[in-house]
Design a protein around this motif. Sequence first.
Motif, PDB file in Angstrom:
ATOM      1  N   ILE A 119       8.321   9.873   6.404  1.00 23.01           N
ATOM      2  CA  ILE A 119       7.751  10.729   5.371  1.00 23.01           C
ATOM      3  C   ILE A 119       7.643  12.170   5.873  1.00 23.01           C
ATOM      4  O   ILE A 119       7.770  12.437   7.064  1.00 23.01           O
ATOM      5  N   ASN A 120       7.386  13.078   4.956  1.00 30.61           N
ATOM      6  CA  ASN A 120       7.227  14.494   5.303  1.00 30.61           C
ATOM      7  C   ASN A 120       5.758  14.897   5.147  1.00 30.61           C
ATOM      8  O   ASN A 120       4.905  14.074   4.818  1.00 30.61           O
ATOM      9  N   VAL A 121       5.475  16.156   5.379  1.00 31.46           N
ATOM     10  CA  VAL A 121       4.095  16.644   5.348  1.00 31.46           C
ATOM     11  C   VAL A 121       3.488  16.519   3.958  1.00 31.46           C
ATOM     12  O   VAL A 121       2.320  16.133   3.814  1.00 31.46           O
ATOM     13  N   ASN A 122       4.254  16.816   2.924  1.00 31.06           N
ATOM     14  CA  ASN A 122       3.720  16.704   1.562  1.00 31.06           C
ATOM     15  C   ASN A 122       3.292  15.278   1.245  1.00 31.06           C
ATOM     16  O   ASN A 122       2.238  15.045   0.648  1.00 31.06           O
ATOM     17  N   GLU A 123       4.100  14.320   1.655  1.00 28.18           N
ATOM     18  CA  GLU A 123       3.751  12.915   1.424  1.00 28.18           C
ATOM     19  C   GLU A 123       2.558  12.501   2.276  1.00 28.18           C
ATOM     20  O   GLU A 123       1.713  11.726   1.821  1.00 28.18           O
ATOM     21  N   MET A 137       0.816  -1.194   0.000  1.00 27.23           N
ATOM     22  CA  MET A 137       0.000   0.000   0.000  1.00 27.23           C
ATOM     23  C   MET A 137       0.859   1.256   0.000  1.00 27.23           C
ATOM     24  O   MET A 137       0.664   2.135  -0.810  1.00 27.23           O
ATOM     25  N   LEU A 138       1.815   1.332   0.881  1.00 31.46           N
ATOM     26  CA  LEU A 138       2.687   2.502   0.955  1.00 31.46           C
ATOM     27  C   LEU A 138       4.131   2.146   0.607  1.00 31.46           C
ATOM     28  O   LEU A 138       5.055   2.789   1.087  1.00 31.46           O
ATOM     29  N   ASP A 139       4.288   1.146  -0.229  1.00 36.53           N
ATOM     30  CA  ASP A 139       5.627   0.649  -0.548  1.00 36.53           C
ATOM     31  C   ASP A 139       6.518   1.676  -1.230  1.00 36.53           C
ATOM     32  O   ASP A 139       7.734   1.631  -1.084  1.00 36.53           O
ATOM     33  N   GLU A 140       5.933   2.600  -1.978  1.00 35.90           N
ATOM     34  CA  GLU A 140       6.754   3.562  -2.716  1.00 35.90           C
ATOM     35  C   GLU A 140       7.283   4.687  -1.833  1.00 35.90           C
ATOM     36  O   GLU A 140       8.103   5.475  -2.271  1.00 35.90           O
ATOM     37  N   TYR A 141       6.848   4.733  -0.580  1.00 32.98           N
ATOM     38  CA  TYR A 141       7.308   5.769   0.344  1.00 32.98           C
ATOM     39  C   TYR A 141       8.408   5.221   1.242  1.00 32.98           C
ATOM     40  O   TYR A 141       8.441   4.045   1.573  1.00 32.98           O
ATOM     41  N   LYS A 142       9.303   6.112   1.664  1.00 32.04           N
ATOM     42  CA  LYS A 142      10.377   5.734   2.582  1.00 32.04           C
ATOM     43  C   LYS A 142       9.788   5.476   3.966  1.00 32.04           C
ATOM     44  O   LYS A 142       8.608   5.699   4.203  1.00 32.04           O
ATOM     45  N   ASP A 143      10.631   5.029   4.894  1.00 32.27           N
ATOM     46  CA  ASP A 143      10.174   4.714   6.251  1.00 32.27           C
ATOM     47  C   ASP A 143       9.774   5.951   7.039  1.00 32.27           C
ATOM     48  O   ASP A 143       8.998   5.864   7.977  1.00 32.27           O
TER      49      ASP A 143
END
Length: 57
Positions: free
Chosen positions: A9-13, A1-7
């Motif tokens: 994240i920031n506010v934009n993500e 589900m959130l595999d494309e994000y790093k461990d």
Amino acid sequence: MLDEYKDVINVNELCEILRIGRNSAYRLLQSGEIRSRRLRAKYLIPKIVIIDYLKSA
């Protein structure tokens, strides 16, 4: 589900994941509803916190 994000994240993500605006994201972070750490002016949000938030919603 959130595999494309790093461990961490920031506010934009966070906005992308939850499909909310920046004001709503900052409200969730400042209220403590979504746990995060601040490093100077940046919020650092562990991805696992977002997963837990989505499960509880």
